[in-house]
Design an enzyme around this catalytic site. Sequence first.
Site, PDB file in Angstrom:
ATOM      1  N   LEU A 167      -3.698  -4.970   1.480  1.00  0.00           N
ATOM      2  CA  LEU A 167      -3.939  -5.198   2.907  1.00  0.00           C
ATOM      3  C   LEU A 167      -5.312  -5.821   3.191  1.00  0.00           C
ATOM      4  CD1 LEU A 167      -2.889  -4.747   5.839  1.00  0.00           C
ATOM      5  CD2 LEU A 167      -4.113  -2.565   5.801  1.00  0.00           C
ATOM      6  N   ASP A 168      -5.327  -6.957   3.880  1.00  0.00           N
ATOM      7  CA  ASP A 168      -6.560  -7.628   4.331  1.00  0.00           C
ATOM      8  C   ASP A 168      -7.502  -7.962   3.185  1.00  0.00           C
ATOM      9  OD1 ASP A 168      -5.638  -7.415   6.932  1.00  0.00           O
ATOM     10  OD2 ASP A 168      -6.649  -5.512   7.286  1.00  0.00           O
ATOM     11  N   ALA A 169      -6.948  -8.121   1.996  1.00  0.00           N
ATOM     12  CA  ALA A 169      -7.794  -8.374   0.830  1.00  0.00           C
ATOM     13  C   ALA A 169      -7.495  -9.702   0.150  1.00  0.00           C
ATOM     14  CB  ALA A 169      -7.645  -7.225  -0.174  1.00  0.00           C
TER      15      ALA A 169
END
Lengths: 288, 288, 288, 288
Positions: free
Chosen positions: B231-233
């Site tokens: 996530l969001d990486a």
Amino acid sequence: MDNKQKNAILLLHCPDTQGILAAVTDFINVNKGNIVYLDQYVDYVNNVFFMRVEWDLNQFLIPSDKIEEYFQTLFAAKYQMEFSLYFSDIRPKMALFVSKMSHCLFDILARYTAGEMNVDIPFIISNHPDLKWVGDKFGIPFHVIPLNKDNRAELEKEEMKLLKEANIDFIVLARYMQIISPEMIQTFPNNIINIHHSFLPAFVGAKPYHAAYERGVKIIGATSHYVTSELDAGPIIEQDVVRVTHKDTVNSFVAKGRDLEKIVLSRAIEKHIERKVLVYKNKTIIFS
Amino acid sequence: MDNKQKNAILLLHCPDTQGILAAVTDFINVNKGNIVYLDQYVDYVNNVFFMRVEWDLNQFLIPSDKIEEYFQTLFAAKYQMEFSLYFSDIRPKMALFVSKMSHCLFDILARYTAGEMNVDIPFIISNHPDLKWVGDKFGIPFHVIPLNKDNRAELEKEEMKLLKEANIDFIVLARYMQIISPEMIQTFPNNIINIHHSFLPAFVGAKPYHAAYERGVKIIGATSHYVTSELDAGPIIEQDVVRVTHKDTVNSFVAKGRDLEKIVLSRAIEKHIERKVLVYKNKTIIFS
Amino acid sequence: MDNKQKNAILLLHCPDTQGILAAVTDFINVNKGNIVYLDQYVDYVNNVFFMRVEWDLNQFLIPSDKIEEYFQTLFAAKYQMEFSLYFSDIRPKMALFVSKMSHCLFDILARYTAGEMNVDIPFIISNHPDLKWVGDKFGIPFHVIPLNKDNRAELEKEEMKLLKEANIDFIVLARYMQIISPEMIQTFPNNIINIHHSFLPAFVGAKPYHAAYERGVKIIGATSHYVTSELDAGPIIEQDVVRVTHKDTVNSFVAKGRDLEKIVLSRAIEKHIERKVLVYKNKTIIFS
Amino acid sequence: MDNKQKNAILLLHCPDTQGILAAVTDFINVNKGNIVYLDQYVDYVNNVFFMRVEWDLNQFLIPSDKIEEYFQTLFAAKYQMEFSLYFSDIRPKMALFVSKMSHCLFDILARYTAGEMNVDIPFIISNHPDLKWVGDKFGIPFHVIPLNKDNRAELEKEEMKLLKEANIDFIVLARYMQIISPEMIQTFPNNIINIHHSFLPAFVGAKPYHAAYERGVKIIGATSHYVTSELDAGPIIEQDVVRVTHKDTVNSFVAKGRDLEKIVLSRAIEKHIERKVLVYKNKTIIFS
């Protein structure tokens, strides 16, 4: 008596109710204080009123050494205020803590010697001797106290002694790479200013430029904040950023970061010296 | 035959050795391709050579449909290259995923209808009907697929069917507030562009403006990145920031953030469409 | 009676003397107005006091339609004030003037239809029919008035008639490429907002991106200002900039500039609508 | 022989034709030069090819003192190139010119003494004695040459003698407030770097902060450029900006400007030292 203007600076906050601002400004006006700066702010989330007011004491009817008492009695008690009173003719005393990097130190001392910072710097403390020559150049006592995590308890006593003897008001960690003990933090609450070389809260802790490089960010930052017991989590005073690209390396992050760090730290120090920072619930109100 | 210029765009990376750039440019020159763009970059940390070259095919001796094969045989095998070949006259097909907020959607459609984005948008998908009127205004099919965490597996199949039928090349999550499944991510590797409303890696996950407000930051940001399983990486394509002060509220963070988000997302989309983004080890090389 | 909060907004300036702020806030407090916003500023160069105060009228003792008269009598005359009084429940009427470029128009209409701008837009005027479809999409009357330098005198009368009939409060020139006559400027003093596609005062007049490109600047800008009789010389409301490099062309200046222009113009409009702009001697005070 | 890497740096431009880049890189590769940096750029408006290439000389077959001759013969003549060749182990000699303000001087000397600038500074020249103590602190000869507009012709001869004797390569005007004569400019073409305290071309000439204040701008800037015979009109190397508000005064413009000026000037100097600036038709190509 000198001709230089002497101002009183009052910073306060209290639960927001009607009439506080009118009451305070009326108090100053009635007693012949000429207001030269006034800014206020209401935090409607927490319902708190914040204010910074500065007035010329030249014809003020209340003696300087009585203002605090009068204000406490007449207003602070009534409105449940917390307030601080400062006088513009009293220069705060700032201690500089450094390690091995010179850029923030030079930036501060260049401003200081050019007369741009209304502050006294009684001494510099470092855990390494590397920058002693800089202190010598600028004629500022430089104490090498080789503190590390093993001898912190002992050597911090030595530091505290120096700080106390010189009546230090606040400490600036100009890329000082050591943890500050809870004791020292409690002795200087909201009076230890750090510069962290990242855009907090991203990249807390050690080696933030390496971490930023690994993550592939397109912008790096620097953050100046008051030191609290939680690492890199204190109230933020100032932040700034600069663009990077895939062509940058960790080394060029470091080089670009140096310019950010020194400017952000010096801005934060100036706001602190001008008494334009008010801390509330781990956040800052920065008066402009 | 039309007079419009048709270019080939080649993106590649390989272990860095002497002579690659000369070999590739020589190959294009010898075959009468006129180079109109060339940029290269060497990552000396990982010892990787990256290159983007674009040439006019007008007099190029190798037929367009043979270039890939020739290049693979003559260079890619020899230099252990990974490469992608595109043609400027083939507009990529972009699917838009939205939820309830309109600012990114409007910004994209305004550019699209003004002819600023060299892309086709066959349809918009949303898990809510709220923005259907926007699709209607712009005459773009709007599919409401009320996906949520409970029915994701099932409804994503429906989405995948639509994506496949329209030969979608890449997906833009224009403030689409749902998780994308690993299956969809694997089907569109480095081809799902998200906008996250924070300066990543600060404030990963939900409600970043609330978190930023709580932390008392002095600058907020937005980040566009490719979606990966974490996530969001994923690889960051573009970031930008704007200053905030203690006077800002969560609501004004959201309002200021809207302008950031739409500009950052549109810049990322444009770089992607222009084939100026190359992903390597979870980071992007952005050719200028 | 409705439950929606109705606020009075007072903008004023006057020669700076002691006690104004206390007097005004006291007036509001005594009459049971709850102040929800207060900001003041003293220009010590010109010795002028500026103030914006906003208060909840819910329990205010003075009827709304009497506030102006009372304030004039009790304060404005005494302190030689100029002031403006607004009410938050009265939406200002904004006319949009456009030519051929759609980016600013779309940005404003996207905000407007999303309910982000507390304003009414009775119509759009253009000297070209090119963007009529945009007005149609958004259901806003679009008047094509083919004004040019030869027929300005005549066709401006037509425009003035439309503006008057719709009780327009202020005009936004959203990349409207025509000169505004002194008559229209006098009819709408400090109420015509323009966006100029340069960092004023650099590159006044036509083709600023070409001029910036010729000069080899490393940063381009956009400026929103009130229109005065002197070209591009009115009070500046907002400016912003973006970096360019030698790789940019006039076309990419134009493309990057579009994003600047629309954001800068929309910010200026929002400040104007919120009654946070005060003009004094060709400069603006922008309350935050 | 030492182990330190010695690189050749080649900057060139010529009419754009096919095959230049391949020819040059091939020349380096064939002669066993290991390219460590290569960037190229084509100006399609003027049809000019620009290139910066840097290679390790360790195993290069052509002796350093013959490279220029060979390159001239083999390529420059053929392609009508203008080129410059530098070696990374030869530190350029930089003369500093100052007047009374210390901020740029300190910033440069702090970087210099920290080993961040690959340059020698044989001396500082000033038309005032005010900053002699700074030169003394850093152990750099400080020549006071009280040049003004009346004695310029005579005293510049003295300066030119100093510059010649020390084999100065380039001059930095670190807030030196005097005009440079055409003779000196011709002696150091594109080798005199000035910092102007405005966002050029806005506010050319004297007192730009006063002019910016009068105009009511919302952003101020600083510009570093090469000095040419036309005042403040030379090729721009670097610019940067900072926001201001109506609360700022001329004095705070000056204070904010100091930080801009020193950073912008130092960035320009670093680009110049790294041989990453190429001037063409009064504009700069800045390699990254």
